[in-house]
Design a protein around this motif. Structure first.
Motif, PDB file in Angstrom:
ATOM      1  N   GLU A   1       0.830  -1.209   0.000  1.00 32.73           N
ATOM      2  CA  GLU A   1       0.000   0.000   0.000  1.00 32.73           C
ATOM      3  C   GLU A   1       0.862   1.256   0.000  1.00 32.73           C
ATOM      4  O   GLU A   1       0.562   2.239  -0.669  1.00 32.73           O
ATOM      5  N   VAL A   2       1.949   1.247   0.753  1.00 34.56           N
ATOM      6  CA  VAL A   2       2.854   2.391   0.799  1.00 34.56           C
ATOM      7  C   VAL A   2       3.509   2.597  -0.572  1.00 34.56           C
ATOM      8  O   VAL A   2       3.601   3.728  -1.072  1.00 34.56           O
ATOM      9  N   LEU A   3       3.967   1.547  -1.217  1.00 32.80           N
ATOM     10  CA  LEU A   3       4.592   1.660  -2.532  1.00 32.80           C
ATOM     11  C   LEU A   3       3.601   2.170  -3.579  1.00 32.80           C
ATOM     12  O   LEU A   3       3.954   3.011  -4.416  1.00 32.80           O
ATOM     13  N   ILE A   4       2.383   1.701  -3.541  1.00 33.83           N
ATOM     14  CA  ILE A   4       1.368   2.162  -4.498  1.00 33.83           C
ATOM     15  C   ILE A   4       1.077   3.645  -4.293  1.00 33.83           C
ATOM     16  O   ILE A   4       0.970   4.410  -5.253  1.00 33.83           O
ATOM     17  N   SER A   5       0.984   4.094  -3.067  1.00 34.46           N
ATOM     18  CA  SER A   5       0.712   5.510  -2.816  1.00 34.46           C
ATOM     19  C   SER A   5       1.893   6.385  -3.251  1.00 34.46           C
ATOM     20  O   SER A   5       1.697   7.483  -3.775  1.00 34.46           O
ATOM     21  N   ILE A   6       3.122   5.904  -3.097  1.00 38.46           N
ATOM     22  CA  ILE A   6       4.295   6.655  -3.556  1.00 38.46           C
ATOM     23  C   ILE A   6       4.289   6.780  -5.081  1.00 38.46           C
ATOM     24  O   ILE A   6       4.579   7.842  -5.632  1.00 38.46           O
ATOM     25  N   VAL A   7       3.945   5.705  -5.778  1.00 41.66           N
ATOM     26  CA  VAL A   7       3.875   5.733  -7.246  1.00 41.66           C
ATOM     27  C   VAL A   7       2.810   6.731  -7.706  1.00 41.66           C
ATOM     28  O   VAL A   7       3.039   7.534  -8.621  1.00 41.66           O
ATOM     29  N   ILE A   8       1.652   6.731  -7.078  1.00 41.22           N
ATOM     30  CA  ILE A   8       0.575   7.644  -7.457  1.00 41.22           C
ATOM     31  C   ILE A   8       0.988   9.098  -7.212  1.00 41.22           C
ATOM     32  O   ILE A   8       0.778   9.978  -8.059  1.00 41.22           O
TER      33      ILE A   8
ATOM     34  N   SER B   1       4.057  10.254  -7.155  1.00 37.56           N
ATOM     35  CA  SER B   1       5.126  10.580  -8.108  1.00 37.56           C
ATOM     36  C   SER B   1       4.555  10.935  -9.472  1.00 37.56           C
ATOM     37  O   SER B   1       5.016  11.899 -10.113  1.00 37.56           O
ATOM     38  N   ILE B   2       3.568  10.196  -9.931  1.00 36.63           N
ATOM     39  CA  ILE B   2       2.935  10.491 -11.224  1.00 36.63           C
ATOM     40  C   ILE B   2       2.262  11.863 -11.180  1.00 36.63           C
ATOM     41  O   ILE B   2       2.364  12.657 -12.118  1.00 36.63           O
ATOM     42  N   GLY B   3       1.611  12.170 -10.103  1.00 34.06           N
ATOM     43  CA  GLY B   3       0.979  13.486  -9.950  1.00 34.06           C
ATOM     44  C   GLY B   3       1.990  14.610  -9.948  1.00 34.06           C
ATOM     45  O   GLY B   3       1.785  15.665 -10.553  1.00 34.06           O
ATOM     46  N   ALA B   4       3.116  14.414  -9.261  1.00 31.83           N
ATOM     47  CA  ALA B   4       4.155  15.447  -9.209  1.00 31.83           C
ATOM     48  C   ALA B   4       4.787  15.660 -10.585  1.00 31.83           C
ATOM     49  O   ALA B   4       5.055  16.802 -10.979  1.00 31.83           O
ATOM     50  N   LEU B   5       5.008  14.594 -11.341  1.00 32.79           N
ATOM     51  CA  LEU B   5       5.549  14.732 -12.690  1.00 32.79           C
ATOM     52  C   LEU B   5       4.563  15.465 -13.609  1.00 32.79           C
ATOM     53  O   LEU B   5       4.963  16.286 -14.437  1.00 32.79           O
ATOM     54  N   GLY B   6       3.292  15.187 -13.469  1.00 35.44           N
ATOM     55  CA  GLY B   6       2.278  15.886 -14.257  1.00 35.44           C
ATOM     56  C   GLY B   6       2.248  17.376 -13.946  1.00 35.44           C
ATOM     57  O   GLY B   6       2.156  18.216 -14.845  1.00 35.44           O
ATOM     58  N   ALA B   7       2.351  17.722 -12.678  1.00 41.12           N
ATOM     59  CA  ALA B   7       2.369  19.137 -12.280  1.00 41.12           C
ATOM     60  C   ALA B   7       3.620  19.836 -12.808  1.00 41.12           C
ATOM     61  O   ALA B   7       3.551  20.981 -13.264  1.00 41.12           O
ATOM     62  N   ALA B   8       4.769  19.172 -12.779  1.00 39.55           N
ATOM     63  CA  ALA B   8       6.004  19.767 -13.308  1.00 39.55           C
ATOM     64  C   ALA B   8       5.897  19.974 -14.813  1.00 39.55           C
ATOM     65  O   ALA B   8       6.345  20.998 -15.343  1.00 39.55           O
ATOM     66  N   GLY B   9       5.302  19.016 -15.526  1.00 42.89           N
ATOM     67  CA  GLY B   9       5.105  19.161 -16.971  1.00 42.89           C
ATOM     68  C   GLY B   9       4.199  20.331 -17.310  1.00 42.89           C
ATOM     69  O   GLY B   9       4.445  21.071 -18.265  1.00 42.89           O
TER      70      GLY B   9
END
Length: 144
Positions: free
Chosen positions: A14-21, A23-31
């Protein structure tokens, strides 16, 4: 009351899945931020081109009789100025200002003395903001 080991906190999965989610959100915001910066730069160049064209139209109207004659002081094909040169003619000074303010900036004035109108053209390189379409052009038509 005893708690079974399965219900006591988060699992590693559960912790790994939340970190992946996250990270994807942070990359989208940076883009989105990078895209917004490019669009802001492009819009600023377009605004400066419009301001420079309007300034030349005002200069032509200020000396309308000479501008309508279409003398060398007031007409020019689209040409690049020099940011470091000093010019006496109004159009040459204006072209120098374009070269200083816009990347790859060029300007030109075409006067139709019969209809008493001027076509003012400003061109610049907008490769940072337009995904490959480098040449941008702003044209202003005005009556003198």
């Amino acid at each position: 009351m005893t708690v079974s080991p399965r219900q006591s906190g988060f699992s590693m999965l559960e912790v790994l899945i939340s970190i992946v989610i996250l990270s994807i959100g942070a990359l989208g915001a940076a883009g989105m931020q990078v895209s917004a910066l490019k669009d802001t730069c492009s819009a600023n160049n377009r605004f400066r081109a419009a301001s420079l064209a309007t300034a030349m139209a005002d200069s032509l109207r200020a000396d309308r009789t000479q501008a309508v004659k279409g003398g060398a002081d007031f007409t020019s094909s689209v040409a690049t100025g020099s940011c470091s040169a000093v010019a006496v003619q109004p159009v040459k000074r204006w072209q120098n200002q374009i070269a200083c303010e816009l990347p790859g900036g060029k300007g030109g004035v075409d006067i139709d003395s019969y209809w008493k109108r001027a076509i003012i053209t400003v061109e610049w390189n907008d490769s940072r903001g337009t995904q490959g379409q480098t040449a941008q052009q702003f044209r202003l038509e005005t009556r003198l």
